[in-house]
Design an enzyme around this catalytic site. Structure first.
Site, PDB file in Angstrom:
ATOM      1  N   CYS A  79      11.382   5.327  24.395  1.00 12.01           N
ATOM      2  CA  CYS A  79      12.332   4.759  23.440  1.00 12.01           C
ATOM      3  C   CYS A  79      11.694   3.548  22.779  1.00 12.01           C
ATOM      4  O   CYS A  79      10.593   3.132  23.140  1.00 12.01           O
ATOM      5  CB  CYS A  79      13.634   4.370  24.141  1.00 12.01           C
ATOM      6  SG  CYS A  79      13.417   3.059  25.379  1.00 12.01           S
TER       7      CYS A  79
ATOM      8  N   CYS B 168      10.508   0.714  24.980  1.00 13.82           N
ATOM      9  CA  CYS B 168       9.165   0.869  25.549  1.00 13.82           C
ATOM     10  C   CYS B 168       8.120   0.310  24.590  1.00 13.82           C
ATOM     11  O   CYS B 168       7.162  -0.343  25.005  1.00 13.82           O
ATOM     12  CB  CYS B 168       8.863   2.338  25.825  1.00 13.82           C
ATOM     13  SG  CYS B 168       9.949   3.128  27.025  1.00 13.82           S
TER      14      CYS B 168
ATOM     15  N   ASP C  78      -4.513  -0.272 -14.947  1.00 10.36           N
ATOM     16  CA  ASP C  78      -5.788  -0.658 -15.542  1.00 10.36           C
ATOM     17  C   ASP C  78      -6.217   0.495 -16.454  1.00 10.36           C
ATOM     18  O   ASP C  78      -5.712   1.617 -16.314  1.00 10.36           O
ATOM     19  CB  ASP C  78      -6.819  -0.889 -14.439  1.00 10.36           C
ATOM     20  CG  ASP C  78      -8.162  -1.324 -15.007  1.00 10.36           C
ATOM     21  OD1 ASP C  78      -8.175  -2.100 -15.968  1.00 10.36           O
ATOM     22  OD2 ASP C  78      -9.194  -0.861 -14.484  1.00 10.36           O
TER      23      ASP C  78
ATOM     24  N   ASP D 178      -8.759   0.409  -9.768  1.00  2.76           N
ATOM     25  CA  ASP D 178      -9.844   1.134  -9.101  1.00  2.76           C
ATOM     26  C   ASP D 178     -10.002   0.755  -7.640  1.00  2.76           C
ATOM     27  O   ASP D 178     -10.791   1.352  -6.922  1.00  2.76           O
ATOM     28  CB  ASP D 178     -11.172   0.952  -9.858  1.00  2.76           C
ATOM     29  CG  ASP D 178     -11.669  -0.490  -9.839  1.00  2.76           C
ATOM     30  OD1 ASP D 178     -11.106  -1.301  -9.081  1.00  2.76           O
ATOM     31  OD2 ASP D 178     -12.614  -0.802 -10.578  1.00  2.76           O
TER      32      ASP D 178
ATOM     33  N   ASP E 164     -10.422  -4.603  -9.107  1.00  8.50           N
ATOM     34  CA  ASP E 164      -9.122  -5.186  -9.416  1.00  8.50           C
ATOM     35  C   ASP E 164      -8.443  -5.800  -8.191  1.00  8.50           C
ATOM     36  O   ASP E 164      -7.239  -5.980  -8.187  1.00  8.50           O
ATOM     37  CB  ASP E 164      -8.185  -4.104  -9.996  1.00  8.50           C
ATOM     38  CG  ASP E 164      -8.696  -3.578 -11.328  1.00  8.50           C
ATOM     39  OD1 ASP E 164      -9.145  -4.393 -12.140  1.00  8.50           O
ATOM     40  OD2 ASP E 164      -8.660  -2.358 -11.536  1.00  8.50           O
TER      41      ASP E 164
END
Length: 786
Positions: free
Chosen positions: A75, A78, A483, A681, A685
C-alpha cells in the site's frame, strides 16, 4: 562448501586422486550459513563496480543513483515508510518509489554510505530490494501472483467449507438442533478457519505488526484488527459454548479481500508491463563477425558486444545496439522507440537504433554504442526518472491516505463503544465492518495507476515523459510556444547562395565561416560546415578564440581582427553598417540569412533554406482545435519567422529574439495567467525550456542524456505532440474520476457501516471492489488510447 573457491579446491583434490588428504582433518568445514550469512553475502556483492555497472550510474564525482525494485510493497503506507526510512540513512541524498511499478530510485554519496548498507536498511524494516532488470521484475511478479493465488485458494476453500457448517445453524428452527451438535459445528468451523487466518490472512498480520513496531499505522492495521477481533471473539465463544461465532464472516471477508487484491495486482502489473516493454526489447544474443570482411559468424551475448564490433542482423531480428549500416539495404521498425508506425529505410552509412527491428533484408552493422550509452538506455533512464518522481496530485493523495487510517481507527473504536452501550450483541461485527469497509487503498491507487498507464501509452505514441509533473501540466497547458529551426522546420537547412561583399571571395568567406562553426551542434552551423566540405582547395583561415553567443551567433578572431557570424543584427552591432539591399528580398521569401562581418564592414551574407517539418501544419490545426494558443519565438530574422508562422497559421511570431528575450516573452505570458508549454531542441534552448511550465524537446537527433525537456518527442512528429496533449487530458479526467469515486465511496460506506447496515463480509467486498475499480478505470484509458 562455504564458498565457490573452496569447492573448486576440493574438486581439484578429488580429481587428482588425493582423497586421502581428508583423512587427516580434525573438524568438518563450516556450512555457508555458518561461514557468512547468505543474505549479507549477497548484499556485499552489490558494492562491487562490476555488479553495479548494469543498474547504478554516476550523477556527480561521488554521487551515485541506483534503480531498484522492492518486494513487500502492499500500500502507499509501505511506500511512505520506505522513503522516510531510506532518506534518514546518512549519505542518502534522494529516494523516490513508484507504488504502481514497485520501482525505486535511490541516490547516495558513496563516501558516506555503501549500496549494501542501503539494502540492509531496507531489509531491516521487512522489505527486500533488488537491482532492477526486466527479467527479475517479471520473476518477482510471477512469484507474487503464485503466492497470492495459493492464499486465495485456501481462503476460498475454507470459506465454502465453513459455510457448509454455518448454514444449517442459521436455517435450523429453534429446538431442532441440539446444543452438542451446534457445538460440533462450531469446532469444525474453527478448524477450517485456522488455515485461513494463519496462512491466507498472514500478510495482513505481519504487515500490521511491522507498521506498529515502526510506530506507523499502515492500511493493513485496520484489516488485521478487524479479522483478529472477529476470530478471537469466535474462538472465545467456541471455548465457552456461549455467544455468537463469526467464522463464516471471517473466512468470507478474507476471501473477498484477497480476491480483490489479486485482481488489483494483476491489473497493476499489466499497467506497469506497458512501461517496461522497452527493457525487454533487446535480444539476448547477436551474430558477430570474428573478423570483417571474411571472418566467421559467432553467436555471442549482446552484453558481450563492444564498440567497433561488426554484426549481421537478419530480417525479423532486433538490432542489438546503436550502430551504422556498412552493408545492405533494408527498413527498420522503430515504432516501440519513436512511435513512428511506418518502417524507416536504411542503407549503407545510415544510423540504426538498438531495439528497432530489421523488417527487410540482412544488414551488416558496425556497433557504435553499447550498454548505458545507447539511445534505448537513455530512454529507459528518462522513463525511470519520470516513474520515480511524484506529481503534486500524488503527494496530496498519499498525505490524505496516511491520515485517513489513523482517523478510521479512532472512528471504529468510538463506534464500537457506542454500540456496546446500545446493543452489545451487535457491537463486535459493527466494529469490524467499520474497520474493513473503508478503502484508503483506492485513494492511493487513483493517481499512480492512471499515470503509469498513460506513460506507457504516450511512449508508444512517440512521446517520452521524463518528469513526474509533465502529464498533469501538459493537460493544463493553454499556450504552446515553438522554436523555429529544428522544431517547426526540418532542422536541416541547406546553403542556397553565398554573397561576398568584402575583400574575400565567396569560397574564402565560406571557409572562414566553417572554421568559426567547427563543432557546432546548431543546424545552421552544420549546414555551413557541410557546404564548405565541397571546396576543393580549402586553406586554413587561422581562426582562434571562438566563442558562441547563445541565440545570436559566433564571435572569433583571425589576423588580429574581431569577427562575428550570425544573424544580421548581431553582426551589425559590430560595424553599424546596413545589410546589403540584395539580402532584403531573401528575407521576404522566408529564407534564413546569416551574415559574416568585422568592425570594418560586411564580408559575406549566406542564404539558407529550411522547409516546414512534415505534419507541422496538421499538428497546429489539432492544437488549435484543443483550444490552445500558438506562438513562435526565434533568433532568426523577423521576416523569415513571420513567413513560417503564416504558412502554419500560428497566431503570434517574433523573430530576432535573444535567449533573454525569449525568456522574457514566456514570463510575460505566464504573468497574464497562461500555462505555457515550450517546444524546442532540448539543448540549445535549455534556459527557455526551464522557464516554461512544461517543456517539450525534439528528440530525434538530440543526445537524450543532455535533454532538458520534461517531455521528449522521440518521433520528431509534431502530430504526436497534439496526440500527447489529448492523452494527458484524458488521463487527468480519469484521475479525477478515480479520486471522486474513492472519496464518495468512503463518505457513503463508512456511515452505513457505523449505522450497522453493512456486515463484515459485505464490507470486504466493498473494500476490494473499490480498489479494483480505480485500477480497471485506468486500464480503460489504455484500451481507449492504444
Amino acid at each position: 562448501m562455504c564458498c565457490a573457491g573452496c569447492q573448486a579446491v576440493a574438486q581439484a583434490i578429488v580429481a587428482g586422486g588425493l582423497v586421502d588428504y581428508y583423512r587427516h582433518r580434525d573438524a568438518m568445514p563450516e556450512s555457508p550459513r555458518e561461514a557468512i550469512p547468505q543474505a549479507l553475502q549477497e548484499l556485499g556483492l552489490f558494492d562491487h563496480p562490476d555488479v553495479q555497472k548494469n543498474f547504478v550510474r554516476p550523477i556527480g564525482e561521488h554521487e551515485r543513483e541506483a534503480a531498484l525494485i522492492l518486494e513487500g510493497i502492499t500500500c502507499s503506507a509501505c511506500v511512505w515508510l520506505n522513503e522516510q526510512h531510506i532518506a534518514r540513512q546518512p549519505g542518502v541524498t534522494a529516494v523516490d518509489i513508484n507504488y504502481a511499478t514497485r520501482r525505486a530510485r535511490v541516490r547516495w554519496d558513496e563516501r558516506r554510505i555503501r549500496l549494501s548498507q542501503i539494502l540492509e536498511a531496507i531489509a531491516a524494516i521487512g522489505y527486500r530490494a533488488h537491482p532492477y532488470d526486466a527479467a527479475r521484475s517479471e520473476l518477482i511478479a510471477q512469484k507474487e501472483r503464485k503466492t497470492a493465488l495459493w492464499r486465495l485458494f485456501v481462503a476460498g476453500f475454507g470459506m465454502m467449507q465453513v459455510m457448509m457448517y454455518a448454514v444449517p445453524v442459521y436455517l435450523a428452527d429453534e429446538g431442532t438442533m441440539t446444543a452438542d451438535i451446534e457445538q460440533l459445528m462450531r469446532w469444525a468451523s474453527l478448524m477450517l478457519t485456522l488455515p485461513v487466518v494463519l496462512y491466507s490472512a498472514a500478510p495482513f498480520f505481519s504487515h500490521a505488526w511491522r507498521d506498529l513496531k515502526l510506530r506507523r499505522v499502515g492500511m493493513d492495521v485496520p484489516v488485521a484488527l478487524g479479522v483478529g477481533a472477529a476470530f478471537a471473539a469466535s474462538v472465545w465463544a467456541t471455548l465457552t459454548a456461549s455467544g455468537a461465532v463469526y467464522f463464516d464472516s471471517v473466512t468470507m471477508f478474507v476471501f473477498f479481500l484477497l480476491g480483490g487484491r489479486f485482481l488489483e495486482m494483476v491489473a497493476r502489473q499489466k499497467a506497469a508491463r506497458g512501461v517496461e516493454e522497452l527493457a525487454r526489447v533487446l535480444p539476448a544474443f547477436a551474430s558477430r563477425y570474428s573478423a570483417y570482411p571474411g571472418g566467421e559468424l559467432d553467436r555471442v551475448t549482446v552484453s558481450g558486444l563492444a564498440a567497433g564490433d561488426v554484426v549481421l542482423v537478419s530480417p525479423g531480428e532486433v538490432i542489438p545496439a546503436d550502430g551504422t549500416v556498412i552493408e545492405g539495404a533494408s527498413s527498420t521498425d522503430e515504432s516501440l522507440l519513436t512511435g513512428e508506425s511506418r518502417p524507416v529505410d536504411k542503407r549503407a552509412g545510415d544510423a540504426v537504433i538498438g531495439g528497432s527491428m530489421n523488417v527487410g533484408s540482412p544488414l551488416t552493422l558496425r556497433i557504435d554504442r553499447v550498454g548505458e550509452s545507447t539511445r534505448l538506455a537513455s530512454i529507459q533512464r528518462l522513463m525511470e526518472r519520470a516513474a520515480a518522481e511524484k506529481p503534486r496530485i500524488v503527494e496530496m493523495a498519499d498525505r490524505i491516505a496516511a491520515r485517513f487510517v489513523g482517523a478510521l481507527l479512532v472512528l471504529a473504536f468510538v463506534t464500537g463503544a457506542w454500540w456496546w452501550w446500545v446493543d452489545p450483541a451487535q457491537a463486535l461485527w459493527v466494529f469490524v465492518a467499520v474497520l474493513v469497509v473503508s478503502c484508503p487503498c483506492a485513494l492511493s491507487l487513483a493517481t499512480p495507476a492512471a499515470l503509469t498507464v498513460a506513460t506507457g501509452v504516450l511512449s508508444r505514441n512517440g512521446v517520452l515523459v521524463t518528469r513526474g509533473h509533465a502529464i498533469e501540466t501538459l493537460a493544463r497547458a493553454t499556450h504552446f510556444v515553438f522554436d523555429k529551426t529544428g522544431t517547426l522546420t526540418e532542422g536541416r537547412p541547406v546553403l542556397v547562395e553565398t554573397l561576398a561583399v568584402g575583400a574575400l571571395s565567396a569560397e574564402q568567406a565560406l571557409a572562414l565561416a566553417a572554421e568559426m562553426e567547427v563543432g557546432s551542434e546548431h543546424p545552421i552551423g552544420r549546414a555551413i560546415c557541410a557546404a564548405a566540405q565541397r571546396i576543393t582547395d580549402r586553406q586554413p583561415m587561422g581562426v582562434r578564440e571562438i566563442r558562441a553567443v547563445t541565440g545570436q551567433g559566433v564571435e572569433a578572431r583571425a589576423d588580429g581582427m574581431s569577427l562575428r557570424l550570425g544573424n544580421p543584427g548581431f553582426v551589425r552591432a559590430l560595424n553599424d553598417i546596413d545589410l546589403p539591399t540584395a539580402c532584403v528580398a531573401w528575407q521576404s521569401h522566408g529564407d534564413t540569412i546569416v551574415a559574416l562581418g568585422t568592425a570594418m564592414g560586411w564580408l559575406a551574407v549566406f542564404r539558407l533554406s529550411d522547409r516546414p517539418r512534415e505534419g507541422a501544419a496538421e499538428a497546429m490545426t489539432s492544437l488549435r482545435k484543443l483550444g490552445i494558443s500558438l506562438s513562435t519565438l526565434s533568433g532568426d530574422a523577423p521576416d523569415t519567422v513571420a513567413r513560417i508562422a503564416a504558412d502554419l497559421e500560428i497566431d503570434s511570431a517574433m523573430g530576432g529574439m535573444s535567449p533573454e528575450g525569449k525568456h522574457g516573452a514566456i514570463a510575460g505570458l505566464q504573468a497574464d495567467g497562461a500555462t505555457v508549454a515550450m517546444v524546442g531542441d532540448g539543448v540549445n534552448d535549455a534556459p527557455v525550456l526551464a522557464q516554461a511550465h512544461v517543456s517539450v524537446a525534439m528528440g530525434g537527433g538530440t543526445d537524450l542524456a543532455r535533454s532538458q525537456g520534461d517531455v521528449v518527442l522521440l518521433s520528431n512528429d509534431l502530430r504526436h505532440l497534439a496526440k500527447g496533449v489529448e492523452i494527458s487530458r484524458r488521463t487527468m479526467k480519469v484521475i479525477r474520476q478515480n479520486l471522486v469515486w474513492a472519496f464518495a465511496y468512503n463518505l457513503i460506506a463508512i456511515p452505513l457501516a457505523m449505522a450497522g447496515w453493512v456486515t463484515p463480509w459485505l464490507a470486504g467486498i466493498g473494500m476490494s471492489l473499490s480498489s479494483l475499480l480505480v485500477v480497471l478505470n485506468a486500464l480503460r484509458l489504455q484500451a481507449r488510447l492504444n
